[in-house]
Scaffold this motif. Structure first.
Motif, PDB file in Angstrom:
ATOM      1  N   LEU A 310       0.840  -1.205   0.000  1.00 26.97           N
ATOM      2  CA  LEU A 310       0.000   0.000   0.000  1.00 26.97           C
ATOM      3  C   LEU A 310       0.870   1.249   0.000  1.00 26.97           C
ATOM      4  O   LEU A 310       0.620   2.210  -0.734  1.00 26.97           O
ATOM      5  N   LYS A 311       1.920   1.232   0.825  1.00 27.52           N
ATOM      6  CA  LYS A 311       2.794   2.404   0.898  1.00 27.52           C
ATOM      7  C   LYS A 311       3.556   2.596  -0.407  1.00 27.52           C
ATOM      8  O   LYS A 311       3.696   3.720  -0.894  1.00 27.52           O
ATOM      9  N   MET A 313       2.694   1.944  -3.314  1.00 19.81           N
ATOM     10  CA  MET A 313       1.915   2.514  -4.413  1.00 19.81           C
ATOM     11  C   MET A 313       1.259   3.832  -4.029  1.00 19.81           C
ATOM     12  O   MET A 313       0.288   4.245  -4.664  1.00 19.81           O
ATOM     13  N   GLY A 314       1.811   4.500  -3.026  1.00 21.40           N
ATOM     14  CA  GLY A 314       1.428   5.883  -2.803  1.00 21.40           C
ATOM     15  C   GLY A 314       0.444   6.119  -1.668  1.00 21.40           C
ATOM     16  O   GLY A 314      -0.071   7.219  -1.527  1.00 21.40           O
ATOM     17  N   THR A 315       0.191   5.096  -0.837  1.00 19.74           N
ATOM     18  CA  THR A 315      -0.688   5.315   0.314  1.00 19.74           C
ATOM     19  C   THR A 315       0.084   6.088   1.378  1.00 19.74           C
ATOM     20  O   THR A 315       1.184   5.676   1.764  1.00 19.74           O
ATOM     21  N   ARG A 316      -0.476   7.201   1.833  1.00 21.00           N
ATOM     22  CA  ARG A 316       0.231   8.041   2.789  1.00 21.00           C
ATOM     23  C   ARG A 316       0.176   7.435   4.191  1.00 21.00           C
ATOM     24  O   ARG A 316      -0.739   6.672   4.518  1.00 21.00           O
TER      25      ARG A 316
END
Ligand SMILES: Nc1ncnc2c1ncn2[C@@H]1O[C@H](COP(=O)(O)OP(=O)(O)OP(=O)(O)O)[C@@H](O)[C@H]1O
Ligand SMILES: [Mg+2]
Lengths: 406, 232
Positions: A310-311, A313-316
C-alpha cells in the motif's frame, strides 16, 4: 466508501477467526457492562421508588425558633447559661398561599401541596392510638403521593366529615369503612369522622400512624387557624432535590429539607453501589481495550506485506494510521452490538428468574436506549484508543524492508 | 536530447551503523521517456538497492536523484509518497497483490489511495487495463485465486493505472515458469510502447535483456556498461 474504511473492512474480513474471536470478546465485555448497568440502575430505581413512594422530595417548613440567652456576655461580664430548647410546638408558615404560588412557579418543581400535620390520638370506644394527623388538599396531594391507587377499601375522600386511615390502624382499632372514629389533639380539640377508606402504602409504620383528613379539619384540630405546617414538593429531577431545597431556603427564608438529607444512608449506599459497579466496568473496558490492541498488533505483523505494498503505491502514512484506527472503531462498534444483545438477554433472563408476590421482578432491570448508546459509544472509543499503538506501528513499517523480504 | 525522465548523480548507498557496508559506489545514470531498459548484474551487485532508491522507497547516502526535473533529495516523506504514487509504478518479483481484494480492486487501488475514495470512471479505467492484459474475465476473482503469471499481469496493470512515466520492475519474471515469464515480458513491452511508459527491469534472464532497448550492467555497486541497441 472512503479508501481507509474499505481497506479496514477487508482486512477484518480477511482475518476471519481472529476477527470473530475478538468480536466475541468485546461482546462479552460489553454484555457485562450492559447487564451490570441495567441491574444496578434497575435496583436503584426500585429502591428509590420504594423509599420515595411515600415521601415528598422536598418538605418546606417554617424555620425553628432560635433560642438566645437573655443576657449577652460583654467584655467585663462572663455569662454562664444553659439554653433550654422550647417544647415543640407547631410552627405555621406565614403567608403560605403566596409561598405556595411562588414554589409552583419555580422551574423543576412538578407538584406542590400544602399540609397541616401534627400529633393526635385516634379513639374508638376504649381503644386509642397515637397518630400523625395529616390535613391535605386531595387534588394537589395526588401529585405528592398518589393515594387513590393505594386504597384497599373505600376511597380517598377527605372532607369535613370523612377521614382515611391505614389498614394497620384500622385493624388495631377494629375499624372498617363506614365506621366512626374520634380524633383528639393535645390542644384539647376533638372531632368525629366517618372512615371513608383504608390505604396500604407498603410501610407498616405509616399504615399504623397516618390519618388523612381535610386541610381545614386539620387546621382546626391542630389550632393552626388557617395556617399550614408544611408545603410538600415533588421535583422533576430526583437528584436535583437538594439543590432545589437550598434554592428555596435561600429565596423564602423557610426551612427546606430534601429527601436526600432525610435518607443519607440510602444515598451513601446508592453511591457506593454505583462506584463499585463503575470500577468493575472500568476493568472490563481495560480488558476489552487490551484485547483489541493485541489483536491489531498481531494483524499489523501479519499484514506487514500488504502495508508495504500500500505504501509503495502511494498510500500516505496518515492513511495507513486511519486504516487501523477504523479497524479498532469497527471492532468496538460491532462488538458492542453483539454485547448489547447479550447483556439485554442476560438482564431479562435474570429479571424473569425471581418475582415478588405482587408479580414485579425481585431484580428489576432498566434497559434504556441511553444505556445502549452509552455502551456502544464506550466500546467504539475504546476500540479507537486501543488501535492507536498498532496503527503507529503499521505507519512506521518501511516498505523497502517489506519488499526486499518478499 | 530531451530532458531526462530520471537523473541520477553520484549516488552512493551504505547500510549499517557499526559495520558499514557500502553497496553503491557512485552511480550516474539517465533514464529517458518511453525507454525500455534492462538492469543486469551478479547477485548482490546492488540492483535492487538502486531500484529502491529510484522508487523513493529509500534515500541515498549521498548524491541526488532528480525525477521529472524535481530534486527528490530534500523532499519530506509525505511529498515523496505522493510523488511515488503519481509518477512511479512498481512490479515486484513476489507478485505483491492484496489478497483481500479482487483483481479489479487491486488495479484500482493506487487510484483509491490517491483520491481517497472511489470516483466515477475508476472502475472503467481499471477494467480497460484488465482487458488489455487479457484478464477481463478474472476481474472479480480474489487476487489469491489467480495463477502466478496472472497475478503478475494484474500487478502490471496496477502499476500502469495512474499512467506513470516510469515503471520499476524487480525481476518481474523471476518467480515464473519460462512460458508465463515470456508472456509477462511481452506484456511489459507491449504496454510500454502503447502507453509510452519508460521501464527499468531488473533481470537475470539473458534472453530478456537481449530484447530491451538498452542494457545496464551493474558490478559491485557501479554501472559497468551501458549498451544501447539501435532502434529496429
Ligand atoms: N537493508 C540492508 N541492510 C544491509 N545490507 C543490505 C540491505 N539491503 C541490501 N543489502 C546488501 O547490499 C548488497 C546488494 O543487495 P541488492 O539486493 O541490491 O543486490 P541485488 O543486485 O539485487 O542482488 P540479487 O540479484 O540477488 O537480487 C547485498 O550484499 C546485500 O546484502
Ligand atoms: Mg535484487
Amino acid at each position: 466508501m472512503p479508501f481507509e474504511v474499505l481497506v479496514a473492512l477487508r482486512f477484518l474480513r480477511e482475518g476471519r477467526i481472529q476477527t470473530l474471536l475478538i468480536l466475541s470478546g468485546i461482546g462479552v465485555g460489553v454484555g457485562v457492562i450492559v447487564f451490570l448497568s441495567a441491574l444496578i440502575s434497575g435496583l436503584q430505581a426500585s429502591l428509590i421508588e420504594r423509599t420515595l413512594g411515600t415521601q415528598a422530595h422536598v418538605v418546606v417548613r417554617a424555620p425553628e425558633d432560635v433560642v438566645r440567652p437573655a443576657t449577652a456576655p460583654t467584655a467585663e461580664r462572663v455569662v454562664a447559661s444553659r439554653l433550654e430548647q422550647p417544647a415543640q410546638r407547631l410552627r405555621s408558615i406565614v403567608g403560605w398561599p403566596q409561598t405556595l404560588g411562588l414554589l409552583r412557579s419555580l422551574p423543576g418543581i412538578r407538584a406542590a401541596s400544602p399540609t397541616a400535620e401534627g400529633p393526635a390520638v385516634a379513639l374508638r370506644g376504649l381503644a386509642n392510638r397515637s397518630i400523625a394527623l395529616r390535613g391535605v388538599e386531595p387534588a394537589s396531594y395526588r401529585g405528592i403521593i398518589d393515594m387513590p391507587p393505594r386504597m384497599t377499601d373505600g376511597e380517598f375522600r377527605v372532607d369535613a366529615a370523612h377521614a382515611v386511615l391505614g389498614v394497620e390502624l384500622a385493624k388495631d382499632l377494629g375499624l372498617r369503612k363506614g365506621d366512626k372514629l374520634r380524633i383528639e389533639t393535645p390542644r384539647g380539640r376533638s372531632d368525629v369522622f366517618v372512615v371513608a377508606g383504608l390505604f396500604d402504602v407498603g410501610n407498616k409504620d405509616l399504615n399504623e400512624r397516618w390519618v388523612f383528613v381535610s386541610l381545614r379539619s386539620a387546621q382546626t384540630l391542630l389550632d393552626l387557624s388557617g395556617g399550614i405546617s408544611s408545603i410538600e414538593l415533588k421535583v422533576d429531577e430526583l437528584f436535583a432535590a437538594d439543590r432545589i431545597a437550598a434554592d428555596i431556603a435561600g429565596r423564602t427564608g423557610l426551612e427546606a429539607e430534601s429527601w436526600m438529607e432525610r435518607n443519607r444512608q440510602l444515598l451513601v449506599g446508592l453511591r457506593s453501589q454505583s462506584a463499585s459497579s463503575g470500577m468493575i466496568q472500568l476493568f472490563v473496558v481495560i480488558a476489552v481495550a487490551l484485547g483489541i490492541a493485541s489483536v491489531l498488533v498481531v494483524s499489523v505483523v501479519q499484514k506487514s506485506r500488504e502495508i508495504g505494498i500500500l505504501k509503495a503505491m502511494g498510500t500516505r502514512t496518515a492513511q495507513v494510521v486511519r486504516v487501523f484506527l477504523v479497524q479498532g472503531a469497527v471492532l468496538g462498534l460491532a462488538g458492542s452490538a453483539f454485547g448489547i444483545l447479550l447483556g439485554s438477554a442476560l438482564a431479562l433472563f435474570f429479571a424473569a428468574l425471581a418475582t415478588n408476590p405482587d408479580g414485579s421482578p425481585t431484580f428489576p432491570v432498566a434497559l434504556t436506549p441511553g444505556l445502549f448508546l452509552g455502551a456502544a459509544a464506550v466500546a467504539t472509543v475504546t476500540g479507537l484508543v486501543a488501535a492507536v499503538a498498532p496503527a503507529e506501528r503499521a505507519a512506521s513499517l518501511d516498505p523497502a524492508d517489506v519488499i526486499r523480504h518478499g | 536530447m530531451a530532458e531526462p525522465l530520471v537523473l541520477v548523480e553520484g549516488v552512493t548507498k551504505s547500510f549499517g551503523r557499526e559495520v558499514v557496508t557500502k553497496v553503491l559506489h557512485g552511480v550516474d545514470l539517465e533514464l529517458h521517456p518511453a525507454e525500455f531498459t534492462a538492469l543486469v548484474g551478479p547477485s548482490g551487485s546492488g540492483k535492487s538497492t538502486l531500484l529502491n532508491l529510484l522508487g523513493l522507497l529509500d534515500r541515498p547516502t549521498s548524491g541526488r536523484i532528480v525525477l521529472e526535473g524535481r530534486d527528490t533529495t530534500d523532499l519530506a516523506e509525505a511529498e515523496r509518497t505522493t510523488l511515488r504514487g503519481r509518477s512511479l509504478g512498481f512490479v515486484f518479483q513476489f507478485h505483491h497483490l492484496l489478497p483481500a481484494f479482487t483483481a479489479l480492486e487491486n488495479v484500482m487501488m493506487p487510484m483509491l489511495a490517491a483520491r481517497g475514495r472511489e470516483e466515477p470512471g475508476m472502475r472503467e479505467r481499471a477494467f480497460a487495463l484488465l482487458e488489455e492484459i487479457g484478464l477481463a474475465d478474472r476481474a472479480s476473482y480474489g487476487a489469491s485465486k489467480l495463477s502466478g503469471g496472472q497475478q503478475q499481469r494484474v500487478a502490471v496493470a496496477r502499476a500502469l493505472v495512474l499512467d506513470p512515466p516510469l515503471v520499476l520492475a524487480d525481476e518481474p519474471t523471476g518467480n515464473l515458469d519460462t512460458e508465463s515469464g515470456a508472456q509477462v515480458f511481452e506484456l511489459l513491452r507491449r504496454v510500454s510502447e502503447r502507453h509510452r511508459t519508460a521501464f527499468l527491469v531488473v533481470t537475470h534472464d539473458e534472453r530478456i535483456a537481449a530484447r530491451c532497448d538498452r542494457v545496464l550492467t551493474m558490478v559491485d555497486g557501479r554501472i559497468r556498461s551501458d549498451v544501447r541497441r539501435p532502434a529496429a
